[in-house]
Write a protein that holds these residues in place. Structure first.
Motif, short mmCIF file in Angstrom:
data_model
loop_
_atom_site.label_atom_id
_atom_site.label_comp_id
_atom_site.label_asym_id
_atom_site.label_seq_id
_atom_site.Cartn_x
_atom_site.Cartn_y
_atom_site.Cartn_z
N THR A 197 44.87 153.07 99.75
CA THR A 197 45.60 152.24 100.72
C THR A 197 44.75 152.00 101.96
O THR A 197 44.65 150.86 102.44
CB THR A 197 46.93 152.93 101.09
N ASP A 198 44.12 153.06 102.48
CA ASP A 198 43.26 152.91 103.65
C ASP A 198 42.10 151.97 103.35
O ASP A 198 41.78 151.09 104.16
CB ASP A 198 42.74 154.28 104.08
N LEU A 199 41.49 152.13 102.20
CA LEU A 199 40.36 151.29 101.81
C LEU A 199 40.78 149.83 101.70
O LEU A 199 40.08 148.94 102.20
CB LEU A 199 39.77 151.79 100.49
N ALA A 200 41.91 149.56 101.08
CA ALA A 200 42.40 148.18 100.95
C ALA A 200 42.61 147.57 102.34
O ALA A 200 42.21 146.42 102.58
CB ALA A 200 43.69 148.14 100.14
N HIS A 201 43.21 148.33 103.25
CA HIS A 201 43.43 147.81 104.61
C HIS A 201 42.10 147.53 105.30
O HIS A 201 41.96 146.49 105.97
CB HIS A 201 44.24 148.80 105.44
N GLN A 202 41.14 148.43 105.15
CA GLN A 202 39.83 148.21 105.77
C GLN A 202 39.16 146.95 105.24
O GLN A 202 38.62 146.14 106.01
CB GLN A 202 38.91 149.40 105.50
N LEU A 203 39.18 146.78 103.93
CA LEU A 203 38.52 145.63 103.31
C LEU A 203 39.19 144.32 103.74
O LEU A 203 38.50 143.35 104.09
CB LEU A 203 38.53 145.76 101.79
N ILE A 204 40.51 144.29 103.73
CA ILE A 204 41.24 143.08 104.12
C ILE A 204 40.97 142.75 105.59
O ILE A 204 40.72 141.59 105.94
CB ILE A 204 42.74 143.24 103.84
N GLY A 205 41.01 143.76 106.44
CA GLY A 205 40.76 143.53 107.86
C GLY A 205 39.35 143.03 108.13
O GLY A 205 39.15 142.09 108.90
N LEU A 206 38.38 143.65 107.48
CA LEU A 206 36.99 143.23 107.67
C LEU A 206 36.79 141.80 107.18
O LEU A 206 36.17 140.98 107.87
CB LEU A 206 36.05 144.20 106.96
N SER A 207 37.32 141.49 106.04
CA SER A 207 37.19 140.14 105.50
C SER A 207 37.80 139.10 106.45
O SER A 207 37.20 138.05 106.71
CB SER A 207 37.85 140.04 104.12
N ALA A 208 38.96 139.39 106.97
CA ALA A 208 39.62 138.44 107.87
C ALA A 208 38.79 138.20 109.13
O ALA A 208 38.62 137.06 109.57
CB ALA A 208 41.02 138.95 108.24
N ILE A 209 38.25 139.27 109.70
CA ILE A 209 37.43 139.12 110.90
C ILE A 209 36.17 138.32 110.58
O ILE A 209 35.77 137.43 111.35
CB ILE A 209 37.07 140.49 111.50
N LEU A 210 35.54 138.61 109.45
CA LEU A 210 34.33 137.88 109.07
C LEU A 210 34.61 136.40 108.88
O LEU A 210 33.84 135.54 109.35
CB LEU A 210 33.72 138.47 107.80
N GLN A 211 35.70 136.08 108.20
CA GLN A 211 36.04 134.67 107.97
C GLN A 211 36.30 133.94 109.29
O GLN A 211 35.82 132.82 109.50
CB GLN A 211 37.25 134.56 107.05
N LEU A 212 37.04 134.57 110.18
CA LEU A 212 37.33 133.96 111.48
C LEU A 212 36.05 133.79 112.29
O LEU A 212 35.82 132.75 112.91
CB LEU A 212 38.35 134.79 112.25
N HIS A 213 35.22 134.81 112.28
CA HIS A 213 33.98 134.76 113.05
C HIS A 213 33.08 133.61 112.56
O HIS A 213 32.56 132.84 113.37
CB HIS A 213 33.25 136.11 112.92
N LEU A 214 32.92 133.51 111.27
CA LEU A 214 32.09 132.42 110.72
C LEU A 214 32.68 131.06 111.08
O LEU A 214 31.96 130.12 111.41
CB LEU A 214 31.95 132.57 109.20
N ARG A 215 33.99 130.97 111.01
CA ARG A 215 34.65 129.70 111.35
C ARG A 215 34.41 129.32 112.81
O ARG A 215 34.14 128.16 113.13
CB ARG A 215 36.16 129.83 111.06
N LYS A 216 34.47 130.29 113.71
CA LYS A 216 34.22 130.01 115.13
C LYS A 216 32.78 129.55 115.34
O LYS A 216 32.54 128.62 116.11
CB LYS A 216 34.52 131.24 115.99
#
Length: 165
Positions: free
Chosen positions: A115-134
């Protein structure tokens, strides 16, 4: 001007090359509960290796070369501070994921860890996608309006030297 003619096209192409790796992070979050211990170690090793070996050096090059160029083009010192804050959070999350990957080697399968790993991966992916978009939608157009193709080539050459000395 088409995308292929933009001065920042080399960086945009690099970002496009990053997207499948970000997608692999999402896929890992979706599939991790099905992994064997060996598969968990292998997949997380690939993800962490990519993040530490490619993404972090890319971010360092952006901070040392790209962001100062954007601030100069905008005549606005500090204009990229939020992007640098993104990088700090991304690196902290990569460090935490690295620690979790070590724990997986010892305790897989483990529901709380999964559960912790899934949350970490999802959070990291979301930040990376937003960062690249900006970067794509906000920062790179500033450079496209200010840099000649030769200036852009020089900028990206310096970024490459920082990222891969």
């Amino acid at each position: 001007m088409t995308t292929s003619q933009l001065p920042t096209e080399p960086l945009r192409a690099e970002h496009r090359d990053l997207l499948p790796h970000v997608g692999a992070i999402d896929t890992a979050a979706d599939e991790l509960r099905e992994w064997s211990g060996d598969e968990a170690v292998h997949v997380l090793g690939d993800i962490v290796g990519f993040l530490q070996g490619h993404l972090v050096p890319h971010a360092t090059a952006e901070e040392e070369v790209l962001y100062p160029a954007v601030e100069d083009a905008m005549a606005a010192r500090g204009a990229t501070a939020t992007m640098q804050a993104d990088h700090a959070e991304i690196v902290a999350r990569i460090d935490r994921l690295t620690e979790t990957a070590r724990a997986v080697e010892q305790r897989w399968p483990d529901e709380a860890l999964a559960t912790d790993l899934a949350h970490q991966l999802i959070g990291l992916s979301a930040i990376l996608q937003l960062h690249l978009r900006k970067e794509e939608d906000v920062l790179l157009p500033v450079l496209d309006a200010q840099l000649t193709p030769d200036q852009a080539r020089e900028l990206f050459s310096r970024m490459g030297q920082v990222a891969h000395p």
